[in-house]
Design a protein around this motif. Structure first.
Motif, PDB file in Angstrom:
ATOM      1  N   TRP A 225       0.814  -1.209   0.000  1.00 34.74           N
ATOM      2  CA  TRP A 225       0.000   0.000   0.000  1.00 34.74           C
ATOM      3  C   TRP A 225       0.849   1.261   0.000  1.00 34.74           C
ATOM      4  O   TRP A 225       0.345   2.351  -0.279  1.00 34.74           O
ATOM      5  CB  TRP A 225      -0.955  -0.004   1.196  1.00 34.74           C
ATOM      6  N   HIS A 226       2.123   1.154   0.318  1.00 36.13           N
ATOM      7  CA  HIS A 226       3.003   2.324   0.274  1.00 36.13           C
ATOM      8  C   HIS A 226       4.262   1.957  -0.497  1.00 36.13           C
ATOM      9  O   HIS A 226       4.602   0.777  -0.639  1.00 36.13           O
ATOM     10  CB  HIS A 226       3.350   2.798   1.690  1.00 36.13           C
ATOM     11  N   ALA A 231       7.508   7.959   1.843  1.00 34.86           N
ATOM     12  CA  ALA A 231       6.689   8.653   0.863  1.00 34.86           C
ATOM     13  C   ALA A 231       6.272  10.028   1.387  1.00 34.86           C
ATOM     14  O   ALA A 231       6.273  10.281   2.599  1.00 34.86           O
ATOM     15  CB  ALA A 231       5.457   7.817   0.526  1.00 34.86           C
ATOM     16  N   ASP A 260       3.441  11.365  -3.648  1.00 31.74           N
ATOM     17  CA  ASP A 260       2.757  10.079  -3.564  1.00 31.74           C
ATOM     18  C   ASP A 260       1.291  10.217  -3.181  1.00 31.74           C
ATOM     19  O   ASP A 260       0.445   9.479  -3.693  1.00 31.74           O
ATOM     20  CB  ASP A 260       3.470   9.195  -2.534  1.00 31.74           C
ATOM     21  N   TYR A 261       0.981  11.150  -2.282  1.00 30.77           N
ATOM     22  CA  TYR A 261      -0.367  11.225  -1.739  1.00 30.77           C
ATOM     23  C   TYR A 261      -0.899  12.654  -1.748  1.00 30.77           C
ATOM     24  O   TYR A 261      -0.158  13.612  -1.554  1.00 30.77           O
ATOM     25  CB  TYR A 261      -0.392  10.723  -0.286  1.00 30.77           C
ATOM     26  N   VAL A 523       2.169   6.926   9.941  1.00 31.28           N
ATOM     27  CA  VAL A 523       2.020   7.977   8.939  1.00 31.28           C
ATOM     28  C   VAL A 523       1.931   9.308   9.678  1.00 31.28           C
ATOM     29  O   VAL A 523       1.018   9.504  10.500  1.00 31.28           O
ATOM     30  CB  VAL A 523       0.766   7.763   8.068  1.00 31.28           C
ATOM     31  N   ALA A 615       5.348   7.349   5.727  1.00 27.79           N
ATOM     32  CA  ALA A 615       4.866   8.455   4.903  1.00 27.79           C
ATOM     33  C   ALA A 615       4.731   9.698   5.766  1.00 27.79           C
ATOM     34  O   ALA A 615       4.393   9.611   6.957  1.00 27.79           O
ATOM     35  CB  ALA A 615       3.526   8.116   4.255  1.00 27.79           C
TER      36      ALA A 615
END
Length: 661
Positions: A225-226, A231, A260-261, A523, A615
């Motif tokens: 998922w990462h 990230a 990334d996000y 995160v 992240a």
């Protein structure tokens, strides 16, 4: 003069421009480029509309291809009417168009210089011939997250200087070579690519034929998922300003790299009615930019900052019925847009923190004994009695039902609950990170670890790991350090949130303890995006012509902050109280050094990775915060308020991201 939002004043603008252009092809009739800048528009917008007679007719389909030179037969008034008829929101979807009154084929430029260019600069300003169309666009490699492209060289009378690469109609990169790698894509997803050639005069060819490429299937969806590195993500409120921002900054990313996000808030109360439109916007725009969308579900507080509201809403069947229906719609909506791409959730910031802080003691600190209207998940139709698991009407049951509902209606979800630095007892009045200053270094570190374990222990009892949650989240504070809690930027030692390296190292100790206690990666979310004045880091001239980042004046949306200098590293020239404070190094951190008035912090991305961080999601948490990327309400709307410092550091980082242990 053109108008920034010409939809609202379209016909007034059309009539005034018609007065300028009723006699076609007269040099000097174009709007002055300075007026474009005053209106917040680009003087070098990605396409040009040329109003002339005696030239080929305009092809309506090409006006929407950024980079094309579009020629219309007839007056400028007729051209604008045609555009308005074809698309009433022209200008908001594809960028602003530079308007010039010039004739194709005359060899002159009728811009602000009255058409005299073409001499001293070698004639490139008089060159109006675009390069040939790019041919042979092909894929040379595909992974789950990357597509590598190659193409044949285009030709031009003065020489091709570069190529513009577009994904699904949006420019994602610029290169001087005949190859490009586009990264941070979603697995099993089809993308359409085109390439255009550009010459030294700025003429851009028509787009190549579209190449459709589908990324490879994710063969290990539960474990990937990462990315394999630390990230980065940003708060992302998609609007025309962020479109303009990404158009400007995307070409400066290393080839194949992107953020990334992108995360967006889903606030509760009356704003639950906006969740659907926000889900559409974030998923659509994140996919367009090659980012993974993350929804910050901030609903149970009812769009307030009140522990009492959280507690009441937890026990309100009517409130939670609407809440669960909103979660289902967000999951289904985002999934329909992302396809097999992933969707992330940071769940309920502050909710567990307020409950632990204010109400846990009267229930023996046990979330399984605390009441909650979990039955709303079934009453709403989001879960089915007798089919889905039966979750009890307790806080633990509610937490578990939220995890289950998100997974049920978002098949490719990854999720984690957010915890708070202030939830558990035992912190000094200035906050748990300041424990080493109040209780002594070793005793303070022990207190930080005990506090983190108390937070993690309550979360564990509340069921945050139910269903295989992928992470736990922790914030810092939504407002930049120099603007929070009455901070004095000239005396940062007296502030609560304007941290030096010692306090950031305390923070990573807290993070590591959370990770070890819960056995979940972390995160970091809502990490502010300002910087410390005095940076020696040079700015790309594309962002600041002087090559220098402007100082932040510590006013609204322009506050200093130390997160970026700590995580990315920086060298600072400081004096007085600021020099003394940011020079402190009780941790004996080898990445902190001082030479006279110069303080150097090395990058702490590796230390973050070692602490369990996978992240870092950065950005303004409240409206007065400094913005690393634009958000509605900033001016000019496409410009960040930090002078492009944050995005520059992000781009530097992606040139060599730190791999996870």
């Amino acid at each position: 003069m053109f108008f920034r939002h010409w939809k609202a004043t379209a016909w007034m603008g059309l009539l005034s421009l018609w007065a300028l252009s009723s006699t076609a092809c007269q040099p000097g009739l174009s709007p002055d480029e300075g007026n474009f800048e005053e209106e917040g528009l680009s003087a070098t917008a990605p396409a040009e509309l040329v109003s002339c007679t005696g030239v080929p007719a305009w092809n309506a389909s090409t006006i929407y291809n950024p980079g094309d030179r579009v020629v219309y037969q007839g007056s400028l008034y007729e051209a604008l009417v045609a555009i308005w008829t074809a698309d009433p929101v022209w200008g908001t979807a594809s960028g602003w168009y530079k308007l010039v009154g010039a004739c194709s084929g005359t060899g002159t430029d009728a811009g602000t210089d009255g058409g005299t260019d073409g001499g001293t600069d070698g004639g490139t300003q008089g060159d109006t011939k675009a390069p040939t169309q790019v041919t042979g666009l092909r894929s040379t490699g595909v992974t789950t997250t990357q597509v590598s492209l190659a193409w044949n060289a285009a030709t031009d009378d003065t020489g091709v200087t570069g190529y513009l690469v577009f994904r699904n109609g949006t420019q994602v990169g610029t290169t001087a070579s005949l190859a490009y790698t586009d990264g941070v894509l979603s697995p099993s997803t089809q993308y359409g690519y085109t390439v255009k050639a550009r010459d030294a005069a700025g003429n851009v060819s028509v787009a190549s034929a579209t190449l459709s490429v589908t990324t490879a299937q994710d063969t290990n969806p539960n474990g990937s998922w990462h990315p394999s590195y630390v990230a980065l993500g940003t708060v992302y409120e998609p609007f025309t300003g962020t479109d303009g921002f990404f158009t400007k900054v995307n070409p400066l990313f290393p080839a194949g790299k992107r953020l990334d996000y992108g995360y967006l808030y889903l606030n509760g109360g009356s704003q639950i009615s906006e969740w659907h439109s926000r889900a559409v916007r974030l998923a659509t725009k994140s996919k367009e930019q090659g980012m993974t969308p993350i929804f910050v579900v901030y609903g149970i507080g009812g769009n307030t900052d009140s522990p009492a509201a959280v507690w009441a809403n937890l026990q309100s069947t009517s409130f939670l019925t609407q809440y669960f229906q909103g979660l289902r719609d967000v999951g289904q909506t985002a999934t329909s847009i992302m396809g097999t791409g992933r969707v992330g959730y940071v769940i309920e910031p502050d909710t567990l923190g307020y409950v632990q802080q204010q109400y846990a003691a009267q229930y023996g600190g046990d979330p399984a004994q605390m009441p909650a209207a979990t039955n709303a998940a079934y009453d709403s139709g989001v879960l089915q009695r007798g089919v889905d698991p039966s979750f009890p009407n307790t806080l633990t049951g509610l937490v578990q039902s939220i995890n289950y509902a998100l997974r049920k209606h978002t098949p490719k979800a990854f999720l984690g609950w957010q915890l708070n630095l202030w939830a558990a007892p035992g912190a000094p009045g200035t906050g748990i990170m300041h424990s080493t200053e109040v209780y002594g270094f070793e005793a303070g570190k022990t207190r930080i670890q005990d506090n983190a374990r108390a937070n993690a222990g309550f979360a564990l009892k509340a069921g945050v790991k139910y269903g295989g949650a992928e992470f736990i989240s922790i914030d810092k504070y939504g407002l930049d350090g120099a603007g929070a809690a009455g901070a004095n930027p000239n005396d940062p030692a007296s502030s609560i949130w304007f941290w030096n390296a010692d306090l950031w190292n305390n923070y990573l100790l807290f993070v590591r303890t959370l990770k070890d206690t819960l056995s979940l990666p972390v995160v970091l979310w809502q990490i502010p995006a300002g910087h410390i004045n005095g940076t020696s880091r040079r700015s790309p001239t594309a962002y600041n012509a002087s090559g220098v980042f402007p100082n932040l004046d510590n006013s609204v949306q322009r506050y200093e902050e130390s997160a970026s200098p700590y995580f990315f590293g920086d060298t600072l020239t400081l004096s007085g109280n600021r020099l003394a404070y940011f020079s402190k190094n009780v941790w004996n951190d080898p990445k902190v050094s001082v030479s006279g008035s110069t303080v150097t912090w090395g990058s702490h991305m590796q230390e973050a990775a070692n602490a369990g961080v996978v992240a870092i999601l950065m950005g303004a948490g409240v409206g007065v915060s400094t913005r690393g990327i634009p958000q509605p309400g900033a001016s000019p709307e496409a410009v960040p308020t930090d002078g492009y410092y944050w995005i520059t550091r992000v781009q530097d980082y992606y040139a060599g991201p730190v791999n996870l242990p």
